[in-house]
Design a protein around this motif. Structure first.
Motif, short mmCIF file in Angstrom:
data_model
loop_
_atom_site.label_atom_id
_atom_site.label_comp_id
_atom_site.label_asym_id
_atom_site.label_seq_id
_atom_site.Cartn_x
_atom_site.Cartn_y
_atom_site.Cartn_z
N ALA A 115 69.49 -53.53 62.76
CA ALA A 115 68.99 -53.49 61.38
C ALA A 115 68.75 -54.90 60.85
O ALA A 115 69.33 -55.87 61.34
CB ALA A 115 70.01 -52.78 60.49
N TYR A 116 67.92 -54.99 59.83
CA TYR A 116 67.54 -56.30 59.25
C TYR A 116 68.74 -57.24 59.09
O TYR A 116 68.75 -58.34 59.63
CB TYR A 116 66.85 -56.07 57.91
CG TYR A 116 66.54 -57.33 57.14
CD1 TYR A 116 65.52 -58.19 57.55
CD2 TYR A 116 67.26 -57.68 56.00
CE1 TYR A 116 65.23 -59.35 56.83
CE2 TYR A 116 66.97 -58.83 55.29
CZ TYR A 116 65.96 -59.67 55.71
OH TYR A 116 65.68 -60.81 55.01
N SER A 117 69.75 -56.81 58.35
CA SER A 117 70.83 -57.73 58.02
C SER A 117 71.83 -57.92 59.16
O SER A 117 72.72 -58.76 59.06
CB SER A 117 71.56 -57.26 56.75
OG SER A 117 72.03 -55.96 56.96
N ASN A 118 71.70 -57.15 60.23
CA ASN A 118 72.56 -57.35 61.40
C ASN A 118 72.03 -58.42 62.33
O ASN A 118 72.74 -58.83 63.26
CB ASN A 118 72.68 -56.06 62.23
CG ASN A 118 73.71 -55.11 61.66
OD1 ASN A 118 74.35 -55.41 60.65
ND2 ASN A 118 73.85 -53.96 62.28
N GLN A 119 70.81 -58.86 62.11
CA GLN A 119 70.19 -59.75 63.09
C GLN A 119 70.96 -61.05 63.31
O GLN A 119 71.12 -61.46 64.46
CB GLN A 119 68.72 -60.01 62.71
CG GLN A 119 67.93 -58.71 62.77
CD GLN A 119 66.43 -58.87 62.51
OE1 GLN A 119 65.61 -58.46 63.32
NE2 GLN A 119 66.08 -59.45 61.38
N PRO A 120 71.50 -61.68 62.24
CA PRO A 120 72.28 -62.90 62.49
C PRO A 120 73.49 -62.65 63.39
O PRO A 120 73.73 -63.40 64.34
CB PRO A 120 72.70 -63.35 61.09
CG PRO A 120 71.64 -62.81 60.19
CD PRO A 120 71.26 -61.48 60.79
N SER A 121 74.25 -61.58 63.13
CA SER A 121 75.44 -61.38 63.95
C SER A 121 75.08 -60.96 65.38
O SER A 121 75.80 -61.30 66.32
CB SER A 121 76.43 -60.41 63.31
OG SER A 121 75.78 -59.28 62.86
N ILE A 122 73.97 -60.27 65.54
CA ILE A 122 73.55 -59.93 66.90
C ILE A 122 73.13 -61.19 67.67
O ILE A 122 73.41 -61.34 68.86
CB ILE A 122 72.39 -58.90 66.88
CG1 ILE A 122 72.90 -57.54 66.38
CG2 ILE A 122 71.75 -58.77 68.26
CD1 ILE A 122 73.87 -56.82 67.32
N ALA A 123 72.49 -62.11 66.98
CA ALA A 123 72.11 -63.37 67.63
C ALA A 123 73.35 -64.12 68.12
O ALA A 123 73.35 -64.72 69.20
CB ALA A 123 71.29 -64.24 66.68
N VAL A 124 74.41 -64.07 67.32
CA VAL A 124 75.67 -64.71 67.72
C VAL A 124 76.24 -63.99 68.95
O VAL A 124 76.68 -64.62 69.92
CB VAL A 124 76.69 -64.71 66.56
CG1 VAL A 124 78.02 -65.31 67.01
CG2 VAL A 124 76.14 -65.47 65.35
N TRP A 125 76.21 -62.68 68.90
CA TRP A 125 76.71 -61.88 70.03
C TRP A 125 75.93 -62.23 71.30
O TRP A 125 76.50 -62.42 72.37
CB TRP A 125 76.56 -60.38 69.69
CG TRP A 125 77.32 -59.46 70.60
CD1 TRP A 125 78.61 -59.05 70.44
CD2 TRP A 125 76.83 -58.85 71.81
NE1 TRP A 125 78.96 -58.22 71.49
CE2 TRP A 125 77.89 -58.08 72.33
CE3 TRP A 125 75.62 -58.88 72.50
CZ2 TRP A 125 77.77 -57.34 73.51
CZ3 TRP A 125 75.49 -58.15 73.67
CH2 TRP A 125 76.57 -57.38 74.17
N ASN A 126 74.62 -62.33 71.17
CA ASN A 126 73.79 -62.66 72.33
C ASN A 126 74.11 -64.06 72.86
O ASN A 126 74.15 -64.28 74.07
CB ASN A 126 72.30 -62.57 71.96
CG ASN A 126 71.85 -61.12 71.82
OD1 ASN A 126 72.57 -60.18 72.16
ND2 ASN A 126 70.64 -60.93 71.30
N LEU A 127 74.37 -64.99 71.94
CA LEU A 127 74.71 -66.35 72.39
C LEU A 127 76.05 -66.33 73.13
O LEU A 127 76.23 -67.07 74.10
CB LEU A 127 74.78 -67.33 71.21
CG LEU A 127 74.83 -68.79 71.67
CD1 LEU A 127 73.45 -69.32 72.04
CD2 LEU A 127 75.46 -69.70 70.62
N ALA A 128 76.96 -65.49 72.68
CA ALA A 128 78.25 -65.38 73.37
C ALA A 128 78.04 -64.88 74.81
O ALA A 128 78.75 -65.30 75.73
CB ALA A 128 79.19 -64.44 72.61
N GLN A 129 77.05 -64.02 75.00
CA GLN A 129 76.76 -63.55 76.36
C GLN A 129 76.19 -64.69 77.21
O GLN A 129 76.49 -64.80 78.40
CB GLN A 129 75.76 -62.37 76.35
CG GLN A 129 76.17 -61.20 75.46
CD GLN A 129 77.63 -60.84 75.58
OE1 GLN A 129 78.16 -60.67 76.68
NE2 GLN A 129 78.30 -60.72 74.44
N LEU A 130 75.38 -65.53 76.59
CA LEU A 130 74.86 -66.69 77.32
C LEU A 130 76.00 -67.64 77.68
O LEU A 130 76.07 -68.14 78.81
CB LEU A 130 73.81 -67.43 76.47
CG LEU A 130 73.22 -68.69 77.11
CD1 LEU A 130 72.48 -68.36 78.41
CD2 LEU A 130 72.29 -69.42 76.15
#
Ligand code: AMP
Ligand code: MG
Length: 472
Positions: A280-295
């Motif tokens: 969802a729109y407002s989840n995008q920042p926290s998902i980006a953080v989650w994705n960076l954690a995977q990197l």
């Protein structure tokens, strides 16, 4: 004149573990729909005649110097790890150097099956190809980092989705197609040497100043921070922020069920496959953080002293939310005409957004209207808006030229969903007028253009698009 693409390929030199060599599968009757001459000039690509361009951008003819391959990658899809994804219907032709000194990938999307296709047909249909063409070019004009579109062709073949659809191929241009999932691919297999090689390649291609894996992680974080804040500032919802769709260069990549918001809603979701609202729109920042954690998790596996690296990686990931907020605040300050920073600005912006959400105000038009003193029209309950406006007026007194800042930060035109759907429907019926028109108007999104008022208008009740389909 013959089509000429000055290829200069580096990814192919990484070795066979990184890809599968794969020629595009020819199509029945290719026809050129669009060719982006401005982008071609940047890429030093010389246009040829229409027949030749249709042949090449459909994959029927492999141009000299191309080294076609499908890239290997893995990825978390909606939180679940898949160790083997890869280009299932995209083929990298090779790379070119732009007049700006940057290196670009040229990729055919929808060019046939590859070893990574699994059950897929390797094809794309006209709708998603035109959507990606228009929306990615619009994003570029809006100043948001993005892959771009060089060409689109129709294939003369039928692609089977919900029904039979006309097939198409998109030529996508990217700073590279390295994804978080590319790193996960090698990390998951314990292929440390390949992981190191990929890390060095990514650093030299995108962040030559970065030192080592943690330097790369930091650089990717900063690029993703700018990207996500930029999405938020134009009301863009990516829709499928899986780690395989998260680019190392920090560009928007893989326009699937993406959409721009009309009226402001923090929990807005369009994607038909995102049932839980993960993206969802407002989840995008926290998902980006989650994705960076995977990197981070993937990168760490190449280090000799993992313990020390874990601490550093944790610090890099944990600082990301605050960095996104800072960049978000900078961009939203500009949207209300502020260039200087004051502590109370966050409240001022948040209160406006809350008013917008309550009043179901159109996100794009409300911000644009602020510059013209028309904002009050966009709020159902204008009484609630007045006190906010008074605070804002006072705050603006400390700014040099708020109007100019707002006009440069708040677009008049965005690719609205109902127009995109209308464009796809008419293109399927053989009429590309709206496709052309959207392309032209969206090239200058911050400039009011005569005769384009219909493209500024939010959807009427019967025009609202509630879901965008991944049916890519
Ligand atoms: P996406 O959701 O577009 O990021 O795709 C996820 C994965 O599915 C990638 O590995 C794609 O290459 C693959 N894929 C998507 N559509 C097709 C298709 N029509 N044929 C083969 N593979 C596909
Ligand atoms: Mg993808």
């Amino acid at each position: 004149m013959a089509l000429h693409i000055p290829f200069d390929n580096t990814y192919a030199q990484l070795g066979s573990g990184f890809y599968s060599r794969q020629r595009p599968a020819p199509v029945a009757a290719p026809q050129l729909i669009a060719f982006n001459q401005t982008l071609a000039d940047l890429l030093q690509v010389q246009a040829g005649d229409l027949v030749e361009m249709a042949e090449v951008f459909a994959g029927n003819q492999v141009p000299e110097g191309a080294d076609p391959l499908a890239q290997a990658y893995a990825g978390h899809q909606f939180g679940t790890f898949n160790p083997q994804l890869g280009d299932g219907r995209a083929i990298l032709l090779g790379e070119v150097l732009g007049t700006d000194g940057r290196r670009y990938d040229l990729q055919l999307k929808g060019a046939g099956r590859t070893p990574y296709s699994r059950q897929g047909d390797g094809r794309a249909w006209l709708g998603p190809v035109l959507r990606e063409y228009v929306v990615s070019e619009a994003m570029f004009a809006l100043g948001v980092p993005t892959t771009r579109a060089l060409a689109a062709v129709s294939t003369g073949e039928t692609v089977w989705r919900e029904g039979g659809m006309p097939g198409a191929v998109l030529t996508r241009v990217a700073a590279s197609h390295l994804r978080v999932g590319t790193f996960q691919f090698f990390a998951a297999r314990g292929q440390t040497a390949a992981l190191r090689q990929l890390t060095e390649y990514a650093i030299s291609r995108h962040y030559p100043q970065a030192e080592g894996p943690m330097g790369l992680l930091r650089a990717v974080r900063d690029a993703q921070v700018r990207l996500i804040a930029a999405w938020m500032s134009v009301g863009f919802i990516h829709g499928v922020m899986n780690t395989d769709n998260s680019s190392i260069s920090g560009e928007t990549i893989d326009y699937g069920p993406c959409a721009f918001m009309d009226h402001y809603r923090t929990d807005q979701v369009f994607s038909s496959i995102d049932r839980m609202g993960r993206y969802a729109y407002s989840n995008q920042p926290s998902i980006a953080v989650w994705n960076l954690a995977q990197l981070a998790t993937a990168l760490i596996q190449q280090l000799d002293d993992p313990q020390q690296a874990v601490e550093e990686a944790t610090e890099i990931v944990h600082t990301m939310p605050a960095l996104i907020e800072t960049e978000w605040l900078r961009l939203f300050r500009r949207k209300i005409g502020l260039e200087t920073a004051q502590d109370a600005d966050m409240d001022l912006i948040s209160d406006l957004l809350e008013l917008m959400e309550q009043g179901q105000a159109d996100f794009t038009n409300s911000f644009r209207a602020l510059a013209d003193g028309r904002a009050v029209d966009y709020f159902r309950d204008s009484k609630a808006f007045e006190p906010w406006q008074a605070r804002w007026m006072q705050r603006r007194e400390q700014e040099q030229d708020p109007q100019a800042i707002m006009r440069a930060s708040n677009p008049v035109y965005i690719p609205r969903n109902h127009r995109i759907e209308e464009m796809i429907a008419s293109a399927v019926a053989g009429d590309f007028t709206l496709f052309e028109r959207l392309g032209t108007v969206l090239q200058q999104p911050f400039t009011e253009q005569q005769g384009a008022e219909d493209l500024q208008r939010p959807p009427e009740a019967h025009e609202v698009v509630t879901a965008t389909f991944c049916g890519t």
